[in-house]
Design a protein around this motif. Structure first.
Motif, mmCIF file in Angstrom:
data_model
loop_
_atom_site.group_PDB
_atom_site.id
_atom_site.type_symbol
_atom_site.label_atom_id
_atom_site.label_comp_id
_atom_site.label_asym_id
_atom_site.label_seq_id
_atom_site.Cartn_x
_atom_site.Cartn_y
_atom_site.Cartn_z
ATOM 1 N N TYR A 198 0.833 -1.160 0.016
ATOM 2 C CA TYR A 198 -0.069 0.021 0.043
ATOM 3 C C TYR A 198 0.963 1.073 0.102
ATOM 4 O O TYR A 198 0.206 2.185 -0.760
ATOM 5 C CB TYR A 198 -0.939 -0.020 1.036
ATOM 6 C CG TYR A 198 -1.465 1.281 1.838
ATOM 7 C CD1 TYR A 198 -2.522 2.092 0.789
ATOM 8 C CD2 TYR A 198 -1.069 1.780 2.956
ATOM 9 C CE1 TYR A 198 -2.882 3.160 1.377
ATOM 10 C CE2 TYR A 198 -1.599 2.965 3.256
ATOM 11 C CZ TYR A 198 -2.457 3.644 2.289
ATOM 12 O OH TYR A 198 -2.940 4.867 2.937
ATOM 13 N N ASN A 199 2.033 1.276 0.699
ATOM 14 C CA ASN A 199 2.727 2.558 0.701
ATOM 15 C C ASN A 199 3.541 2.592 -0.381
ATOM 16 O O ASN A 199 3.920 3.897 -0.872
ATOM 17 C CB ASN A 199 3.758 2.429 2.152
ATOM 18 C CG ASN A 199 3.160 2.733 3.495
ATOM 19 O OD1 ASN A 199 2.365 3.716 3.457
ATOM 20 N ND2 ASN A 199 3.060 1.815 4.357
ATOM 21 N N TYR A 216 0.103 -1.721 -7.381
ATOM 22 C CA TYR A 216 0.332 -2.286 -6.143
ATOM 23 C C TYR A 216 -1.115 -2.100 -5.148
ATOM 24 O O TYR A 216 -1.098 -2.977 -4.432
ATOM 25 C CB TYR A 216 1.239 -0.966 -5.361
ATOM 26 C CG TYR A 216 2.580 -1.565 -5.764
ATOM 27 C CD1 TYR A 216 3.410 -2.421 -4.804
ATOM 28 C CD2 TYR A 216 3.231 -0.816 -6.850
ATOM 29 C CE1 TYR A 216 4.728 -2.744 -5.390
ATOM 30 C CE2 TYR A 216 4.759 -1.415 -7.330
ATOM 31 C CZ TYR A 216 5.313 -2.223 -6.520
ATOM 32 O OH TYR A 216 6.649 -2.562 -6.716
ATOM 33 N N TYR A 217 -1.829 -1.318 -5.486
ATOM 34 C CA TYR A 217 -3.062 -0.935 -4.784
ATOM 35 C C TYR A 217 -3.856 -2.410 -4.900
ATOM 36 O O TYR A 217 -4.497 -2.855 -4.012
ATOM 37 C CB TYR A 217 -3.891 0.203 -4.990
ATOM 38 C CG TYR A 217 -3.426 1.537 -4.603
ATOM 39 C CD1 TYR A 217 -2.678 1.571 -3.535
ATOM 40 C CD2 TYR A 217 -3.343 2.643 -5.366
ATOM 41 C CE1 TYR A 217 -1.918 2.999 -2.919
ATOM 42 C CE2 TYR A 217 -3.006 3.725 -4.702
ATOM 43 C CZ TYR A 217 -2.253 4.028 -3.607
ATOM 44 O OH TYR A 217 -1.823 5.128 -3.262
ATOM 45 N N LYS A 218 -4.033 -2.892 -6.118
ATOM 46 C CA LYS A 218 -4.986 -3.952 -6.294
ATOM 47 C C LYS A 218 -4.426 -5.158 -5.642
ATOM 48 O O LYS A 218 -4.995 -5.995 -5.259
ATOM 49 C CB LYS A 218 -4.690 -4.126 -8.013
ATOM 50 C CG LYS A 218 -5.825 -3.321 -8.733
ATOM 51 C CD LYS A 218 -5.941 -3.629 -10.166
ATOM 52 C CE LYS A 218 -6.854 -2.850 -10.871
ATOM 53 N NZ LYS A 218 -7.157 -3.089 -12.285
ATOM 54 N N LYS A 222 -7.298 -7.089 -3.042
ATOM 55 C CA LYS A 222 -7.686 -8.484 -3.432
ATOM 56 C C LYS A 222 -7.954 -9.139 -2.012
ATOM 57 O O LYS A 222 -8.810 -10.063 -1.788
ATOM 58 C CB LYS A 222 -6.506 -9.101 -4.127
ATOM 59 C CG LYS A 222 -6.687 -8.918 -5.621
ATOM 60 C CD LYS A 222 -5.406 -9.927 -6.258
ATOM 61 C CE LYS A 222 -5.272 -9.767 -7.723
ATOM 62 N NZ LYS A 222 -4.403 -10.154 -8.501
ATOM 63 N N LYS A 223 -7.226 -8.786 -0.992
ATOM 64 C CA LYS A 223 -7.541 -9.263 0.399
ATOM 65 C C LYS A 223 -7.690 -8.046 1.410
ATOM 66 O O LYS A 223 -7.441 -8.025 2.362
ATOM 67 C CB LYS A 223 -5.896 -9.833 0.686
ATOM 68 C CG LYS A 223 -5.242 -10.743 -0.203
ATOM 69 C CD LYS A 223 -3.725 -11.057 0.467
ATOM 70 C CE LYS A 223 -3.072 -11.867 -0.714
ATOM 71 N NZ LYS A 223 -1.542 -12.258 -0.101
ATOM 72 N N ASP A 227 -11.249 -3.925 8.461
ATOM 73 C CA ASP A 227 -10.988 -3.381 9.884
ATOM 74 C C ASP A 227 -9.568 -2.957 9.954
ATOM 75 O O ASP A 227 -9.352 -2.420 11.230
ATOM 76 C CB ASP A 227 -10.963 -5.046 10.863
ATOM 77 C CG ASP A 227 -12.406 -5.437 10.899
ATOM 78 O OD1 ASP A 227 -13.366 -4.657 10.954
ATOM 79 O OD2 ASP A 227 -12.273 -6.709 11.003
ATOM 80 N N LEU A 228 -8.831 -2.875 8.968
ATOM 81 C CA LEU A 228 -7.341 -2.385 9.176
ATOM 82 C C LEU A 228 -7.343 -0.716 8.884
ATOM 83 O O LEU A 228 -8.424 -0.336 8.333
ATOM 84 C CB LEU A 228 -6.451 -2.859 8.090
ATOM 85 C CG LEU A 228 -5.983 -4.499 8.031
ATOM 86 C CD1 LEU A 228 -5.420 -4.779 6.785
ATOM 87 C CD2 LEU A 228 -5.352 -4.738 9.330
ATOM 88 N N PHE A 229 -6.592 -0.267 9.751
ATOM 89 C CA PHE A 229 -6.843 1.265 9.825
ATOM 90 C C PHE A 229 -6.479 2.192 8.434
ATOM 91 O O PHE A 229 -6.770 3.152 8.255
ATOM 92 C CB PHE A 229 -5.567 1.735 10.924
ATOM 93 C CG PHE A 229 -4.148 1.737 10.271
ATOM 94 C CD1 PHE A 229 -3.619 2.756 9.937
ATOM 95 C CD2 PHE A 229 -3.568 0.634 10.608
ATOM 96 C CE1 PHE A 229 -2.559 2.871 9.427
ATOM 97 C CE2 PHE A 229 -2.072 0.438 10.382
ATOM 98 C CZ PHE A 229 -1.435 1.748 9.777
#
Length: 595
Positions: A198-199, A216-218, A222-223, A227-229
């Motif tokens: 992501y970064n 990279y975002y894709k 996919k997962k 709940d992740l910040f």
């Protein structure tokens, strides 16, 4: 703090916190400027850390030096809000909290206060409780030793301003390159680490490499884990990349997915409305924007783009109603925009256009616009009004306001330049020259020289134009000097050399030529413009006809525009969506209209 070569920022940061801290711990990782000197002038304890490419190591080293019961974490390119400063110390009395999270307001371009993005960042950490950072970059706080005393993380509405994403600062420090090298090393060892994938996408996004960012975002999408910040940020940034790539169907899918997970995420509702606007689904866009206003700002944990439930939504509604020709409703929403954000001046420009379209007399327009600046107009207000009327080509009124501003502040080089431009558009070339001549140094100096050259050419003072071209030849922008020299020769009916036969090089010259053509078509005669367009014959570029057609269209020369569009298609097989829309608009003009 950890710092390196922060002499431009450090003082502002330390000033913002000096009255609420007992000690300043500054770890320098290799500064070669006056950073350390500035730090010591504030009584800071300065330590040195050999940079090893790991931000957590440096930050943990700084933590080890801190003696207080609480640690406040800041970066040198940040500033604690003056209005929120008094809110900080009372937080330390809450024995149930170990960590406080503040809102970081990131400025993302060079107009501080307008374009901002919000992040949440840990700012206050209870010391001596085993808290450490991990990750070489985009460090995450964790508790390094077992403890039954696991206490709260609390989000507070305290703002820290961050200037590090401003274009000039980002490029100066070459942050994307630095960050990407660190991330590449991490991903080589841990290629499936979603947080760092992501970064890495974020760094490509910052560089404008949208396809690579999306790649990279894709991988993370996919997962997707709501709940992740960082998942709300992922969705917002992925949507932005898709938008830039004009992948609108996929963008809509991401927006709908995001709103399914986060129904209070006003940012996504706003972006969906904007996408409807682009697709000319105006009813859906209006409905979505009104929903944004009703929703208001999202929860802090979801917030990315600021004011989507406020001035941004109002302004977007005004733009849509203006596009639909409902100028009364557009005017009302421009007013609401100003009420929501008084320092956002773009609505004033649009209100001026709106009043003109509604056929208001010039004195009415002046009175209405002056009212927005209060009872006592100062030099800033006069200058802004001059710029507003310049934008709607009311150059005589523009000149009036610029002169009033100049009377108050008679040494403002930016005003001299504006006065020169206004006089040039009024075809008072000698008066324009005098104002440009006053711009003796600074950012506007080179542009003023080129405008003086143009004034000389248009007033047939070729000898002086030649002298000024000699001065311009010392500037770094050699290509611009070549274009102006060629233009002078064309006006004099002299034989001109080819500027460039190279297609790649010609692209650079094409942009310069069109900046000049856009100006000449306004400030000169049709005969001079006809000569100036011959500059396009001196380079090798098959986009020239298409760009010329669009120039004609935007200046209201519909027949010439249509002919040039046809020429671009027949000779160069060049047309785009915007060009086709312009051609369609021309053909929709009633036959009774004389062009």
């Amino acid at each position: 703090m950890i710092v390196k070569n922060e002499e431009d920022n450090l003082q502002r940061c330390l000033e913002s916190v000096k009255d609420i801290v007992d000690e300043m711990i500054i770890v320098d990782t290799g500064s070669t400027d006056d950073t350390v000197k500035i730090a010591k002038s504030y009584g800071a304890k300065v330590f040195y850390f050999q940079w090893n490419g790991n931000f957590s190591d440096a930050r943990n080293y700084a933590f080890e030096k801190a003696k207080g019961n609480w640690i406040m974490r800041m970066d040198a390119d940040e500033e604690l809000s003056a209005t929120d400063r008094e809110k900080v110390l009372p937080l330390l009395n809450n024995s149930d909290v170990d960590v406080y999270v503040f809102q970081t307001l990131n400025y993302t371009d060079n107009i501080s206060g307008i374009e901002t993005i919000t992040n949440l960042n840990i700012r206050l950490i209870r010391n001596h409780k085993g808290y450490k950072y991990k990750n070489a970059i985009h460090e995450q706080l964790y508790k390094s030793m077992d403890s039954a005393e696991q206490k709260k993380f609390v989000i507070e509405k305290i703002v820290v301003y961050h200037y590090g994403y401003l274009n000039t600062m980002t490029m100066k420090k070459n942050k994307p390159s630095r960050n990407m090298k660190i991330l590449e090393n991490i991903l080589e060892k841990d290629p499936n680490n979603n947080f760092h994938l992501y970064n890495m996408g974020n760094e490509y996004l910052r560089l404008g490499k949208y396809k690579k960012a999306l790649e990279y975002y894709k991988k993370v999408y996919k997962k997707i884990n709501p709940d992740l910040f960082y998942t709300p940020k992922l969705l917002a940034k992925m949507m932005l990349a898709l938008d830039r790539l004009k992948m609108y169907e996929e963008e809509m899918e991401v927006l709908n997915t995001g709103l399914k997970y986060y129904p209070k995420f006003t940012d996504l509702e706003y972006q969906r409305a904007c996408l409807f606007h682009k697709q000319k689904k105006y009813s859906l866009a209006i409905k979505g924007l009104k929903k944004c206003i009703k929703m208001g700002e999202p929860p802090v944990s979801l917030k990315t783009l600021n004011d989507v439930g406020g001035y941004r939504a109002y302004y977007a509604l005004a733009e849509i109603y203006s596009k639909l020709g409902d100028y009364d409703e557009a005017y009302n929403y421009y007013i609401e925009t100003i009420k929501a954000k008084s320092n956002y001046h773009m609505p004033l420009y649009r209100i001026a256009e709106n009043l003109e379209k509604r056929g208001k007399e010039i004195n009415v327009m002046k009175a209405r616009l002056e009212r927005f600046f209060g009872k006592s107009l100062n030099e800033g207000a006069y200058a802004k009004l001059g710029d507003i009327f310049y934008g709607i080509e009311k150059y005589d009124v523009s000149l009036e306001y610029f002169l009033k501003a100049q009377e108050i502040v008679n040494t403002d080089k930016n005003l001299y330049y504006c006065l020169g431009l206004t006089q040039m558009h009024l075809k008072n070339y000698e008066e324009a020259y005098k104002w440009f001549e006053k711009v003796e140094e600074g950012d506007r100096y080179e542009q003023a020289i080129y405008k003086m050259i143009l004034c000389d050419i248009l007033s047939n003072n070729m000898e002086n134009a030649e002298k000024l071209l000699g001065i311009a030849n010392t500037f770094e922008s050699k290509n611009m000097t070549i274009v102006y020299k060629s233009f002078k020769n064309l006006v004099e009916d002299k034989e001109c050399e080819i500027i460039s036969n190279d297609k790649e090089e010609s692209k650079e010259f094409l942009d310069i030529i069109f900046i000049l053509l856009n100006l000449i078509i306004k400030v000169s005669t049709p005969e001079i413009f006809e000569k100036s367009r011959q500059l396009l014959n001196l380079i090798d570029n098959d986009e020239a006809s298409l760009k010329l057609a669009k120039l004609y269209y935007n200046k209201g020369y519909s027949n010439l525009a249509y002919q040039e569009f046809i020429r671009s298609i027949k000779l160069f097989d060049k047309i785009d969506k915007e060009g086709l829309e312009m051609m369609g608009n021309i053909l929709d003009i009633p036959s009774s209209v004389t062009i």
